[in-house]
Scaffold this motif. Structure first.
Motif, short mmCIF file in Angstrom:
data_model
loop_
_atom_site.label_atom_id
_atom_site.label_comp_id
_atom_site.label_asym_id
_atom_site.label_seq_id
_atom_site.Cartn_x
_atom_site.Cartn_y
_atom_site.Cartn_z
N GLY A 48 0.94 -1.43 0.06
CA GLY A 48 -0.50 -0.25 -0.16
C GLY A 48 1.20 1.21 0.06
O GLY A 48 2.22 1.07 -0.33
N ALA A 49 0.33 2.52 0.16
CA ALA A 49 0.82 3.86 -0.06
C ALA A 49 0.95 4.05 1.64
O ALA A 49 2.48 5.24 1.45
N GLY A 50 1.24 2.98 2.47
CA GLY A 50 1.93 4.19 3.47
C GLY A 50 0.73 3.50 5.13
O GLY A 50 -0.44 3.65 4.28
N LYS A 51 1.55 3.93 5.75
CA LYS A 51 0.49 3.84 7.06
C LYS A 51 -0.30 4.71 7.52
O LYS A 51 0.24 6.23 7.31
N HIS A 52 -1.46 4.66 8.08
CA HIS A 52 -2.01 6.30 8.86
C HIS A 52 -2.58 5.50 9.60
O HIS A 52 -3.30 4.12 9.93
N PHE A 53 -2.82 6.50 10.55
CA PHE A 53 -3.28 6.16 11.81
C PHE A 53 -5.15 7.12 12.80
O PHE A 53 -4.75 7.97 12.02
N PHE A 54 -5.82 6.80 13.14
CA PHE A 54 -6.86 7.34 13.20
C PHE A 54 -7.03 7.14 15.10
O PHE A 54 -7.27 5.72 15.50
N LYS A 55 -7.70 7.88 15.71
CA LYS A 55 -8.03 8.56 16.72
C LYS A 55 -9.38 8.22 16.83
O LYS A 55 -10.70 8.97 16.32
N TYR A 73 -10.38 2.16 3.87
CA TYR A 73 -8.97 1.50 4.25
C TYR A 73 -8.76 -0.07 4.42
O TYR A 73 -9.90 -0.46 5.13
N ALA A 74 -7.52 -0.43 4.52
CA ALA A 74 -6.67 -1.71 4.87
C ALA A 74 -6.12 -1.49 6.56
O ALA A 74 -5.96 -1.21 6.61
N PHE A 75 -6.75 -1.73 7.64
CA PHE A 75 -7.30 -1.90 8.10
C PHE A 75 -6.36 -2.77 9.17
O PHE A 75 -6.80 -3.97 8.50
N GLY A 128 -10.95 6.96 21.97
CA GLY A 128 -9.76 6.95 22.97
C GLY A 128 -8.79 5.68 21.70
O GLY A 128 -7.13 6.40 21.77
N ASP A 129 -8.91 4.73 21.65
CA ASP A 129 -8.28 3.85 21.03
C ASP A 129 -7.74 4.34 19.63
O ASP A 129 -8.35 5.31 18.72
N ILE A 130 -6.73 3.87 19.32
CA ILE A 130 -5.51 4.31 18.18
C ILE A 130 -5.96 3.01 17.00
O ILE A 130 -5.19 1.96 17.50
N ILE A 131 -6.67 2.98 16.12
CA ILE A 131 -6.46 2.21 14.40
C ILE A 131 -5.43 2.82 13.70
O ILE A 131 -5.30 3.91 13.85
N MET A 132 -5.13 1.58 12.52
CA MET A 132 -3.73 2.09 11.81
C MET A 132 -4.31 1.11 9.98
O MET A 132 -4.53 0.10 10.55
N SER A 133 -4.16 1.40 9.57
CA SER A 133 -5.03 0.85 8.05
C SER A 133 -3.12 1.15 7.89
O SER A 133 -2.00 1.46 7.67
N ARG A 134 -3.11 0.11 6.68
CA ARG A 134 -1.34 0.03 5.74
C ARG A 134 -1.60 0.86 4.48
O ARG A 134 -0.60 0.66 3.81
#
Length: 386
Positions: free
Chosen positions: A106-113, A144-146, A242-248
Motif C-alpha cells: 500500500g501507499a503507507g500507514k495511516h493512524f486514526f483516533k 482503508y485496509a485496517f 480513545g483507541d488508535i487504529i491503523m490502516s496499511r
C-alpha cells in the motif's frame, strides 16, 4: 507471429480482465512501467494509462497510452510463474512494484483516533474517527485496509504517515516475491492468506472538517457491518473511544460510469456505506434501480433517508446469503432497461449475477461493476485478492 494458448473458461478470463481494469489500475501501471523500461525505444516514455486487452496461459496483452504519442502501444507481458491465472497476474504486480522500490502492501500507514462509537443498526457499528493526515474530501466507496489491532497511545506526529520504506521492509518484499515465484499454487495461496489474515477493508462513509480553521477534512465515519464471530467483527465490537487504529493502505471504488444511462445499484450489508455515498452524490438525471439486500430486516433501516430513494424503483430483499443471486435475478429479469451497474455483495452470488448481466443483458466491461465484497465460504471481509 507468436501464438499463445487461449484461456478455455471465457467468463473467468473476462472476470479477471474487468477486475484488473476496474479496480487495479495502479498495479497495472506498475506492470506496464516495468515492462516498458526493458524496451530501449520506450524506456523514457511516461505512461498515461494502461489496460489489459487479453489474457493467455503464457501472458497478457496490455494496451499502453504514452505521453510521447497519440497512438496506443500494445505490449505482451509474459508470466513468470506457473499456477492459477490470478496468481500469475498477482505475481507480476508484486514483482513490478518491488522492482521499482515501492511497497506492494500500500501507499503507507495511516493512524486514526476513535472519538466515538455507536451502533446505527443491530449489526452496523459506526466509528467516528479523527486523523492528523488528510481524509478524502468526499469519495463514495473510499476504503482503508485496517489492521485488526489497536494502539492505546497516539503515535508521534512524525510517524502518522510512513512513506519512506525501511531497508528491512525492502528485504522482506524481495524475499516474499521470491517465495511466491517458487511455491506451488496451493502454498502460494496459503502465504497470501497468512500475509492478509489480520487485514480488512472498511469504507469511509463520509468526512468533514473538525472546525472552520481546519486545513483539510480530518474527521469522518467508518461504518462496519459485524456478523458473527469473524475476526473483523470481534475487533470492531471491542473498540472504544480513545483507541488508535491503523490502516496499511487505501483504495477508492471506481464508479464514473454511473453518470449516464439507466443504472442498477445492488448492495448487501457489507456494501451499504459505499452505496449510500454513491446515492448522496448522484449526478445522473435518471434515478437508479436499487436492490438492498440483508439477512435481517432490521439492517434495512440503514437506508431510512427517503430522499436518497425513489420508492417505485427500490427493491428490498430479506434473505440468507446463500440465495442472494436467486432473489436478485428474479428482480433484474423484471427490469426492462439497464445500461450501467454497480453492485457489491457475496462472492459466488456476485459471480452469478455478473455473468447474467454480461451474457444475457450484454452489459460488460467498464459498465458492469458487479463485484465481491466478501466470501461466504471464508466469511472474510473482502474477497479481492489482487
Amino acid at each position: 507471429m507468436d501464438t499463445y494458448t487461449p484461456i478455455p473458461d471465457i467468463d473467468k478470463k473476462i472476470d479477471i480482465i474487468d477486475h484488473v481494469n476496474q479496480d487495479h489500475t495502479e498495479e497495472l501501471l506498475a506492470i506496464a512501467k516495468s515492462h516498458l523500461s526493458q524496451i530501449k525505444s520506450l524506456h523514457e516514455a511516461t505512461i498515461v494509462s494502461a489496460s489489459v486487452l487479453d489474457v493467455f496461459q503464457e501472458g497478457m496483452d496490455i494496451i499502453v497510452h504514452l505521453n510521447t504519442t497519440l497512438q496506443s502501444t500494445k505490449i505482451f507481458v509474459p508470466f513468470e510463474i506457473e499456477g492459477e491465472l490470478e496468481d500469475k497476474i498477482l505475481y507480476q504486480a508484486y514483482a513490478s512494484i518491488v522492482q521499482q522500490g515501492r511497497d506492494f502492501s500500500g501507499a503507507g500507514k495511516h493512524f486514526f483516533k476513535i472519538i466515538d462509537k455507536q451502533k446505527i443498526t443491530t449489526n452496523m457499528v459506526r466509528l467516528t474517527i479523527e486523523s492528523t493526515t488528510e481524509l478524502p474530501a468526499y469519495y463514495p466507496g473510499y476504503a482503508y485496509a485496517f489492521l485488526l489491532k489497536t494502539l492505546k497511545k497516539r503515535p508521534h506526529s512524525g510517524t502518522l504517515k510512513a512513506n519512506k520504506k525501511h531497508w528491512s521492509k525492502k528485504l522482506f518484499d524481495h524475499i516474499f516475491v521470491s517465495l511466491m515465484k517458487h511455491l506451488s499454487s496451493k502454498n502460494r495461496q496459503k502465504l497470501l492468506q497468512s500475509a492478509n489474515k489480520d487485514v480488512r477493508l472498511y469504507t469511509l462513509r463520509k468526512s468533514w472538517k473538525k472546525d472552520k480553521n481546519a486545513r483539510f477534512h480530518n474527521q469522518g465515519y467508518i461504518d462496519i457491518f459485524t456478523h458473527g464471530k469473524t475476526p473483523g467483527s470481534q475487533w470492531a465490537n471491542e473498540l472504544s473511544a480513545g483507541d488508535i487504529i491503523m490502516s496499511r493502505s487505501e483504495a477508492k471504488d471506481k464508479h464514473p460510469h454511473l453518470s449516464n444511462g439507466q443504472a442498477l445499484l445492488i448492495a448487501d450489508e457489507t456494501a451499504y456505506p459505499a452505496m449510500a455515498g454513491i446515492l448522496e452524490h448522484w449526478l445522473n438525471p435518471l434515478p437508479p434501480y436499487i436492490i438492498i439486500i440483508s439477512e435481517s430486516e432490521d439492517e434495512q433501516s440503514y437506508f431510512e433517508n427517503k430522499d436518497l430513494l425513489v420508492a417505485d424503483q427500490v427493491h428490498r430483499v430479506i434473505c440468507p446469503p446463500e440465495i442472494q443471486s436467486t432473489r436478485i435475478l428474479a428482480i433484474i429479469r423484471q427490469i426492462t432497461d439497464i445500461d450501467v451497474v454497480w453492485a457489491a455483495f457475496e462472492s459466488e452470488s456476485a459471480k452469478t449475477v455478473r455473468h447474467y448481466l454480461r451474457n444475457q443483458r450484454q452489459i460488460a466491461g467498464k459498465n458492469n461493476h458487479t463485484k465481491a465484497y466478501w466470501n461466504l465460504k471464508s466469511k472474510r471481509g473482502t474477497a479481492d485478492d489482487l
